[in-house]
Design a protein around this motif. Structure first.
Motif: not given
Length: 508
Positions: A39-56, A89-94
């Protein structure tokens, strides 16, 4: 191509690892499969698509474990692809750079159309179909392809996925019905972007949602064969079942026979599934156990073959023959057995009257008739049956798999293993046709084993089958005499049976 290839697929919901071993030019088989619900995308859709630490965190630990497995299996090549969660994810490349630095793993982010193309490559090579629309519902997108006459005509990616709908609607709305109606309207609006030519009567279900629903339908209908790949169902027959899932409470999902691990997103997935099926005009579904991972692998395997197996190649058959070749090749002139069967099938058509409809299944069974001896020659027919039931996955319908396996199970005087036949009777050809196929299969094996590649021909007239051979068939005669027949008729064997003279023994 590398002897062992590992494919990692990072989706919004799950990350999967498969390792394939190549056995010949077109032969391969799966030697390892692992999965983690990252669930790498968990919480991302509510945060403008940014990956969140829990999924990372979950994704990192999963990939680290996958790499340990890859090292253990001494894999020669590793390919890692990521889909909608990372590409959106805007931070996907990171994340990609971080994984490369810390784990040494290169992640290739693929777009939705490429994701759809990989699924289509897998489906058109590993399912028995010509025309279809593939549907792969993920956590963040639904990727589709249009296949016509075995060719991928177009691909499209829709921005609708199970996790996306869950976080946008079902996690926010206090009323389940309100969430349902808003999610359905959202999906319908997105489907307006789908090109109008995406139409087909057959839909291919790829991915977790489609597979979960098919497994539920198999339980509901008490389907006799425990095999998901190539399972088919009529949409109208099970539409009420599917509709009920979309309106169910979380606790109510228990009654549908679904995997508990899918409860959190199956209602969202079923909404998407039903709306897409309606949009493309499908009336039947065929389930695929293959998808992006297999497509990535086949892109490597078939890069010099226009991404398609040659028409005469079935990958399951090829893999079996590769792995059991020591025993399959034990007799010379392997085509001799199949030629005998073909001639006998043709000769008996006045009685069988099936237009040689099952010619391919009979030929495949004869090609595999020695595989059971891999374990032991004793009860080799039983081993062959179980091997075929497990390994004949690609390019066959369930009915073909059952018929080929049942023929391999044939042994002794009786033409049918009645308990086994009765278990699958609803999926088998008419009983009389099965009896004839079993008779032809068994006679062909007997004659091949006893004839040392003799020239054998058949004549059938006045309820008498004449088997004519230019070499002795002594060992086959007793077996054929004892063999059950589909209908009453006589069998006469005309072979070369000459003894050298020996006066002392009374042989004149």
């Amino acid at each position: 191509m590398a002897k062992r290839t590992a494919i990692i697929d990072i989706g919004s919901n799950s990350a999967r690892l498969v390792i394939y071993e190549k056995t010949s030019r077109y032969g391969f088989h799966l030697i390892c499969e692992q999965k983690s619900k990252v669930r790498i995308g968990e919480g991302a859709y509510e945060k403008n698509g940014y990956l969140q630490p829990v999924g990372i965190k979950r994704a990192f630990l999963t990939l680290q474990s996958f790499l340990h497995t890859i090292e253990k299996y001494q894999v020669h090549k590793t390919i890692c692809v990521a889909t909608s969660a990372l590409r959106d994810a805007p931070n996907g490349s990171i994340f990609v750079k971080w994984i490369k630095k810390e784990l040494g793993l290169t992640i290739r982010i693929i777009d939705g159309k490429k994701e759809a193309a990989y699924g289509a490559i897998a489906v058109k090579n590993l399912l028995p179909l010509k025309d279809a629309v593939t549907i792969d519902i993920g956590g963040g997108s639904a990727d589709m392809s249009l296949i016509e006459n075995g060719t991928i005509v177009d691909t499209y990616s829709l921005n609708i996925g199970t996790v996306r709908l869950k976080e946008l609607f079902f996690d926010k709305e206090p009323s389940r019905e309100t969430a349902y109606h808003k999610a359905k309207a959202y999906v319908q609006n997105e489907l307006q972007n789908l090109p109008a030519h995406f139409k087909a009567s057959l839909a291919v279900g790829i991915g977790g949602t489609a597979r979960t629903l098919s497994k539920g339908i198999m339980k509901q209908s008490e389907y006799p064969l425990d095999k998901l790949h190539a399972f088919t169902y009529k949409i109208d027959t099970f539409r009420p079942y599917l509709e009920d899932i979309t309106h169910s409470s979380a606790k109510g999902l228990k009654r549908f026979g679904l995997k508990k691990s899918r409860y959190d997103t199956i209602r969202e997935g079923t909404i998407i599934w039903l709306e897409i099926l309606s949009q493309i005009g499908a009336d039947e579904v065929i389930t695929s156990s293959v998808g992006v991972r297999e497509g990535v692998f086949l892109e490597q395997l078939l890069k010099h073959d226009r991404l398609s197996f040659p028409k005469e190649i079935n990958p399951s058959i090829t893999s079996l023959l590769d792995r059991f070749k020591t025993y399959v090749n034990i007799s010379s002139k392997k085509k001799h057995k199949r030629r005998i069967a073909n001639a006998l099938y043709e000769t008996m058509q006045s009685e069988i009257n099936d237009g040689k409809r099952y010619h391919e299944e009979l030929q495949w069974a004869l090609k595999l008739s020695n595989i059971g001896k891999t374990l032991t020659i004793y009860r080799s027919h039983q081993h062959a049956f179980y091997i075929a039931m497990q390994e004949l996955n690609y390019g066959f319908t369930h009915k073909q798999i059952l018929l080929i396996s049942l023929l391999l199970r044939m042994h002794g005087k009786e033409l049918l293993h009645k308990p086994l036949f009765q278990s699958f009777e609803s999926m088998m050809p008419p009983t009389q046709h099965v009896l004839w196929l079993s008779f032809i299969y068994t006679i062909s094996v007997y004659l091949h084993e006893a004839s040392n590649n003799a020239k054998i021909s058949f004549k059938y007239k006045n309820k008498t089958l004449r088997i004519i051979s230019d070499k002795p068939l002594y060992l086959a005669k007793e077996k054929i005499k004892a063999l059950e027949k589909p209908i009453p008729f006589a069998i006469i064997i005309e072979d070369e049976e000459k003894l050298p003279k020996c006066k002392e023994l009374g042989i004149e």
